[in-house]
Design a protein around this motif. Structure first.
Motif, PDB file in Angstrom:
ATOM      1  N   ARG A  72       4.930  -4.138   1.690  1.00  0.00           N
ATOM      2  CA  ARG A  72       4.604  -3.004   0.835  1.00  0.00           C
ATOM      3  C   ARG A  72       3.162  -3.137   0.364  1.00  0.00           C
ATOM      4  N   ARG A  73       2.501  -2.023   0.213  1.00  0.00           N
ATOM      5  CA  ARG A  73       1.086  -2.002  -0.153  1.00  0.00           C
ATOM      6  C   ARG A  73       0.824  -2.746  -1.462  1.00  0.00           C
ATOM      7  N   LYS A  76       0.876  -6.513  -1.045  1.00  0.00           N
ATOM      8  CA  LYS A  76      -0.357  -6.975  -0.401  1.00  0.00           C
ATOM      9  C   LYS A  76      -1.475  -7.085  -1.430  1.00  0.00           C
ATOM     10  N   ARG A  77      -1.562  -6.106  -2.296  1.00  0.00           N
ATOM     11  CA  ARG A  77      -2.624  -6.114  -3.317  1.00  0.00           C
ATOM     12  C   ARG A  77      -2.474  -7.329  -4.247  1.00  0.00           C
ATOM     13  N   CYS A 102       0.144   7.704  -1.205  1.00  0.00           N
ATOM     14  CA  CYS A 102       0.506   7.570   0.216  1.00  0.00           C
ATOM     15  C   CYS A 102       1.951   7.087   0.325  1.00  0.00           C
TER      16      CYS A 102
END
Length: 151
Positions: free
Chosen positions: A2-3, A6-7, A147
């Motif tokens: 999931r984005r 990652k962050r 997004c």
């Protein structure tokens, strides 16, 4: 991955936040846990209880699906771990209250991520509001386009 995970892993694993480091990751999906662990040279766990038993973890970033936040935050609190939880904190008021109560009883801190308040457009809108540039505010709406698919 999931984005948001990652962050968080990039910031913690890349030593971008003073006084913190990424020690381990936990995901029941082995390929995801192994990918992040391998990238940053940390331990991968697939079982939350095993992960929570680690003595070298002071705080945990809960980056799971929104509906899972209450159970995961409460488990972290019971394991005496401070918690950073992504928004939304919970989907029901009762769950939010249970999370707060569990953290209070365990003597741990919980922080809900609301990073958008620092985005430049949000800061500028707040400055304009505080300066009275909109006159007397009666109603406001916000449209946020992320997004994300409908799921």
């Amino acid at each position: 991955m999931r984005r948001i995970a990652k962050r968080h892993s990039d910031l913690l694993g890349g030593n971008h936040i003073e006084g913190t480091s990424l020690v381990a990751v936990c995901d029941p999906i082995r390929t995801r846990a192994d990918a992040v662990a391998g990238e940053f040279g940390v331990a991968a766990h697939y079982d939350m209880d095993e992960f929570l038993a680690r003595k070298d973890i002071d705080a945990i970033a809960v980056l799971t699906l929104s509906g899972q936040h209450p159970a995961h935050v409460i488990a972290c609190a019971r394991a005496s771990k401070h918690v950073v939880v992504e928004k939304p904190m919970a989907l029901r008021l009762q769950d939010a209250d249970d999370m707060i109560r569990a953290c209070d009883q365990a003597g741990v801190k919980m922080f809900i991520v609301k990073q958008n308040r620092f985005n430049v457009p949000v800061v500028k809108a707040r400055e304009a509001l505080d300066a009275g540039r909109f006159g007397k505010l009666i109603l406001g709406t916000v449209r946020v386009r992320w997004c994300r698919d409908q799921a």
